[in-house]
Scaffold this motif. Sequence first.
Motif, PDB file in Angstrom:
ATOM      1  N   THR A 176      20.637  -5.301  25.613  1.00 13.16           N
ATOM      2  CA  THR A 176      19.856  -4.432  26.499  1.00 13.16           C
ATOM      3  C   THR A 176      19.679  -3.067  25.845  1.00 13.16           C
ATOM      4  O   THR A 176      20.663  -2.428  25.454  1.00 13.16           O
ATOM      5  N   PHE A 177      18.438  -2.620  25.768  1.00 10.10           N
ATOM      6  CA  PHE A 177      18.121  -1.304  25.214  1.00 10.10           C
ATOM      7  C   PHE A 177      17.655  -0.407  26.348  1.00 10.10           C
ATOM      8  O   PHE A 177      16.570  -0.594  26.885  1.00 10.10           O
ATOM      9  N   ASN A 178      18.517   0.570  26.698  1.00 12.80           N
ATOM     10  CA  ASN A 178      18.141   1.511  27.752  1.00 12.80           C
ATOM     11  C   ASN A 178      18.099   2.891  27.099  1.00 12.80           C
ATOM     12  O   ASN A 178      19.105   3.609  27.088  1.00 12.80           O
ATOM     13  N   ASN A 179      16.942   3.232  26.508  1.00 15.23           N
ATOM     14  CA  ASN A 179      16.812   4.419  25.651  1.00 15.23           C
ATOM     15  C   ASN A 179      17.947   4.455  24.632  1.00 15.23           C
ATOM     16  O   ASN A 179      18.060   3.521  23.845  1.00 15.23           O
ATOM     17  N   SER A 180      18.832   5.469  24.677  1.00 14.03           N
ATOM     18  CA  SER A 180      19.862   5.552  23.622  1.00 14.03           C
ATOM     19  C   SER A 180      21.010   4.561  23.825  1.00 14.03           C
ATOM     20  O   SER A 180      21.760   4.267  22.891  1.00 14.03           O
ATOM     21  N   LYS A 181      21.149   4.025  25.031  1.00 15.06           N
ATOM     22  CA  LYS A 181      22.310   3.160  25.344  1.00 15.06           C
ATOM     23  C   LYS A 181      21.979   1.693  25.066  1.00 15.06           C
ATOM     24  O   LYS A 181      21.051   1.143  25.677  1.00 15.06           O
ATOM     25  N   ILE A 182      22.750   1.092  24.196  1.00 15.12           N
ATOM     26  CA  ILE A 182      22.533  -0.327  23.868  1.00 15.12           C
ATOM     27  C   ILE A 182      23.789  -1.091  24.263  1.00 15.12           C
ATOM     28  O   ILE A 182      24.900  -0.719  23.879  1.00 15.12           O
ATOM     29  N   THR A 183      23.591  -2.172  25.035  1.00 10.51           N
ATOM     30  CA  THR A 183      24.727  -3.023  25.407  1.00 10.51           C
ATOM     31  C   THR A 183      24.525  -4.384  24.784  1.00 10.51           C
ATOM     32  O   THR A 183      23.482  -5.032  24.989  1.00 10.51           O
ATOM     33  N   VAL A 184      25.520  -4.814  24.010  1.00  8.02           N
ATOM     34  CA  VAL A 184      25.400  -6.098  23.315  1.00  8.02           C
ATOM     35  C   VAL A 184      25.468  -7.227  24.345  1.00  8.02           C
ATOM     36  O   VAL A 184      26.223  -7.151  25.322  1.00  8.02           O
ATOM     37  N   ASN A 185      24.635  -8.257  24.139  1.00  9.60           N
ATOM     38  CA  ASN A 185      24.632  -9.378  25.098  1.00  9.60           C
ATOM     39  C   ASN A 185      25.718 -10.388  24.737  1.00  9.60           C
ATOM     40  O   ASN A 185      26.101 -10.519  23.584  1.00  9.60           O
ATOM     41  N   LYS A 186      26.174 -11.131  25.781  1.00 13.26           N
ATOM     42  CA  LYS A 186      27.324 -12.020  25.573  1.00 13.26           C
ATOM     43  C   LYS A 186      26.931 -13.486  25.452  1.00 13.26           C
ATOM     44  O   LYS A 186      27.807 -14.334  25.275  1.00 13.26           O
ATOM     45  N   GLU A 187      25.628 -13.774  25.581  1.00  8.08           N
ATOM     46  CA  GLU A 187      25.233 -15.192  25.477  1.00  8.08           C
ATOM     47  C   GLU A 187      25.597 -15.769  24.117  1.00  8.08           C
ATOM     48  O   GLU A 187      25.784 -15.031  23.155  1.00  8.08           O
ATOM     49  N   ILE A 188      25.635 -17.103  24.025  1.00  9.08           N
ATOM     50  CA  ILE A 188      26.023 -17.714  22.750  1.00  9.08           C
ATOM     51  C   ILE A 188      24.968 -17.435  21.668  1.00  9.08           C
ATOM     52  O   ILE A 188      23.797 -17.225  21.974  1.00  9.08           O
ATOM     53  N   GLY A 189      25.421 -17.425  20.446  1.00  8.47           N
ATOM     54  CA  GLY A 189      24.537 -17.062  19.338  1.00  8.47           C
ATOM     55  C   GLY A 189      24.135 -15.612  19.507  1.00  8.47           C
ATOM     56  O   GLY A 189      24.956 -14.746  19.831  1.00  8.47           O
ATOM     57  N   PHE A 190      22.835 -15.346  19.300  1.00 11.52           N
ATOM     58  CA  PHE A 190      22.326 -13.994  19.582  1.00 11.52           C
ATOM     59  C   PHE A 190      21.667 -13.915  20.952  1.00 11.52           C
ATOM     60  O   PHE A 190      21.216 -12.849  21.367  1.00 11.52           O
ATOM     61  N   GLY A 191      21.534 -15.057  21.617  1.00  8.50           N
ATOM     62  CA  GLY A 191      21.003 -15.067  22.988  1.00  8.50           C
ATOM     63  C   GLY A 191      19.508 -14.834  23.089  1.00  8.50           C
ATOM     64  O   GLY A 191      19.013 -14.501  24.168  1.00  8.50           O
ATOM     65  N   ILE A 192      18.775 -15.011  21.988  1.00  8.73           N
ATOM     66  CA  ILE A 192      17.312 -14.872  22.080  1.00  8.73           C
ATOM     67  C   ILE A 192      16.764 -16.156  22.702  1.00  8.73           C
ATOM     68  O   ILE A 192      17.051 -17.267  22.227  1.00  8.73           O
ATOM     69  N   LYS A 193      15.962 -15.997  23.776  1.00  7.27           N
ATOM     70  CA  LYS A 193      15.503 -17.188  24.506  1.00  7.27           C
ATOM     71  C   LYS A 193      14.067 -17.558  24.143  1.00  7.27           C
ATOM     72  O   LYS A 193      13.721 -18.729  24.028  1.00  7.27           O
ATOM     73  N   TYR A 194      13.247 -16.543  23.982  1.00  2.00           N
ATOM     74  CA  TYR A 194      11.818 -16.817  23.808  1.00  2.00           C
ATOM     75  C   TYR A 194      11.152 -15.570  23.232  1.00  2.00           C
ATOM     76  O   TYR A 194      11.590 -14.452  23.513  1.00  2.00           O
ATOM     77  N   ILE A 195      10.109 -15.764  22.428  1.00  2.00           N
ATOM     78  CA  ILE A 195       9.361 -14.609  21.899  1.00  2.00           C
ATOM     79  C   ILE A 195       7.890 -14.793  22.271  1.00  2.00           C
ATOM     80  O   ILE A 195       7.272 -15.808  21.896  1.00  2.00           O
ATOM     81  N   GLU A 196       7.375 -13.826  23.019  1.00  2.00           N
ATOM     82  CA  GLU A 196       5.981 -13.934  23.467  1.00  2.00           C
ATOM     83  C   GLU A 196       5.012 -13.626  22.327  1.00  2.00           C
ATOM     84  O   GLU A 196       5.292 -12.754  21.496  1.00  2.00           O
ATOM     85  N   GLY A 197       3.888 -14.314  22.321  1.00  2.00           N
ATOM     86  CA  GLY A 197       2.766 -13.974  21.434  1.00  2.00           C
ATOM     87  C   GLY A 197       2.971 -14.312  19.967  1.00  2.00           C
ATOM     88  O   GLY A 197       2.332 -13.691  19.111  1.00  2.00           O
ATOM     89  N   ILE A 198       3.821 -15.299  19.662  1.00  2.00           N
ATOM     90  CA  ILE A 198       3.963 -15.671  18.244  1.00  2.00           C
ATOM     91  C   ILE A 198       2.689 -16.402  17.810  1.00  2.00           C
ATOM     92  O   ILE A 198       2.225 -17.318  18.483  1.00  2.00           O
ATOM     93  N   GLU A 199       2.165 -15.954  16.654  1.00  2.00           N
ATOM     94  CA  GLU A 199       1.014 -16.667  16.081  1.00  2.00           C
ATOM     95  C   GLU A 199       1.575 -17.520  14.940  1.00  2.00           C
ATOM     96  O   GLU A 199       1.952 -16.988  13.880  1.00  2.00           O
ATOM     97  N   TYR A 200       1.736 -18.818  15.192  1.00  2.00           N
ATOM     98  CA  TYR A 200       2.390 -19.675  14.182  1.00  2.00           C
ATOM     99  C   TYR A 200       1.525 -19.827  12.940  1.00  2.00           C
ATOM    100  O   TYR A 200       0.302 -19.880  13.019  1.00  2.00           O
ATOM    101  N   ILE A 201       2.201 -19.896  11.795  1.00  2.00           N
ATOM    102  CA  ILE A 201       1.483 -19.954  10.517  1.00  2.00           C
ATOM    103  C   ILE A 201       1.489 -21.394  10.019  1.00  2.00           C
ATOM    104  O   ILE A 201       2.548 -22.005   9.943  1.00  2.00           O
TER     105      ILE A 201
END
Length: 362
Positions: free
Chosen positions: A337-362
């Motif tokens: 979570t990025f709240n201006n200067s304050k960043i809180t690391v997420n606890k989900e497994i791995g890096f916890g990235i679920k989805y990325i909007e607008g990827i243009e696949y190559i």
Amino acid sequence: MKITDIKLGKISVPLKVPFKTALRTVKSIEDIIVEIHTDIGNIGYGEAAPTGVITGDTNLSIIGAIKDHIAPSIKGCHIENFEELMSKLHSSVVGNTSAKAAIDIALYDLYGQLYNTSVYKILGGYRKNITTDITISVNNPDEMVRDSINAIKLGYKTLKVKVGKDSQMDIKRLSDIRNAVGNNIDIRIDANQGWKPKEAIKTLNKMEDLELNLELVEQPVVAYDIEGMKLVTDNVNIPVLADESVFSERDALKILQKRAADIINIKLMKTGGINKALKIMTMAEIYDVECMIGCMLEAKVSVNAAVHLAAAKKIITKIDLDGPVLCKADPVIGGSTFNNSKITVNKEIGFGIKYIEGIEYI
Ligand SMILES: C[C@H](N)C(=O)N[C@@H](CCC(=O)O)C(=O)O
Ligand SMILES: [Mg+2]
């Protein structure tokens, strides 16, 4: 968990305001996204930033390095064999650190998923919250004062002010900013290689005489001039931080042995990812030198990985991970979570990235 496919795509994320340094002006982040797919359906996400003026990497070179060299050497390998994977990644092609960083990040994501643990915990789990600075682009002094005041209104306590285009004007820029923000705000400056060694010494000593109270100066001279950087380090009181001069473990060792800088800036796009960054941190620990963790203009996939590393390790005492907050929108679902200067690391497994909007696949 076996690697079956590596997919590549592009994302385009506009910035709130143009990002200006002594090296370049950028209006949007145009990065490469990596997805590493496995035989049991897990996906690891990575990101590479094309910072040609610093790393030499462009989007086309990143795509070429991954397609022609890295992917063929790691496809079919098992995530369980992590050390072997890292060795294959780094010997598949020389240079190309941003392409390697994207793959390294995606592999760490899968490693965390394999062992059902958040990556920052695997790496050391030192803390959950970190505080980033914010970059003030190099512009005319009035604009920089306005941007500094706006940043402080948002709660930032540390400004990273870009200089290095004109040393006389840089003194005015910093004097005006210090006058406007008062003495309770930390100011670090980044010349992005813009000064000559003697010019840097004169400028920094003048800034000290004017009691501008600077926390540190980042990369005052051109990247290859290690003697020049040492000259600056030995002749100014403001701590010197090596950024563009340190990509590899060998670069770091040279700086540490010569005592050419006081602090080292680690960026995943320079080291080629987390695995190599860890080696530099260990060397810094041995020499009792603190590290900053920084980013290029990057979106949240790769900056999130840097957050995990920063959260894991005590040796990182300074944080410059403002890439995502410089963006108009965040296309990345999941992660810290990025709240201006304050960043809180997420606890989900791995890096916890679920989805990325607008990827243009190559
Ligand atoms: C974005 C970060 N605060 C930063 O300034 N990073 C670099 C420059 C990044 C770029 O040009 O993309 C730095 O020199 O520290
Ligand atoms: Mg820098």
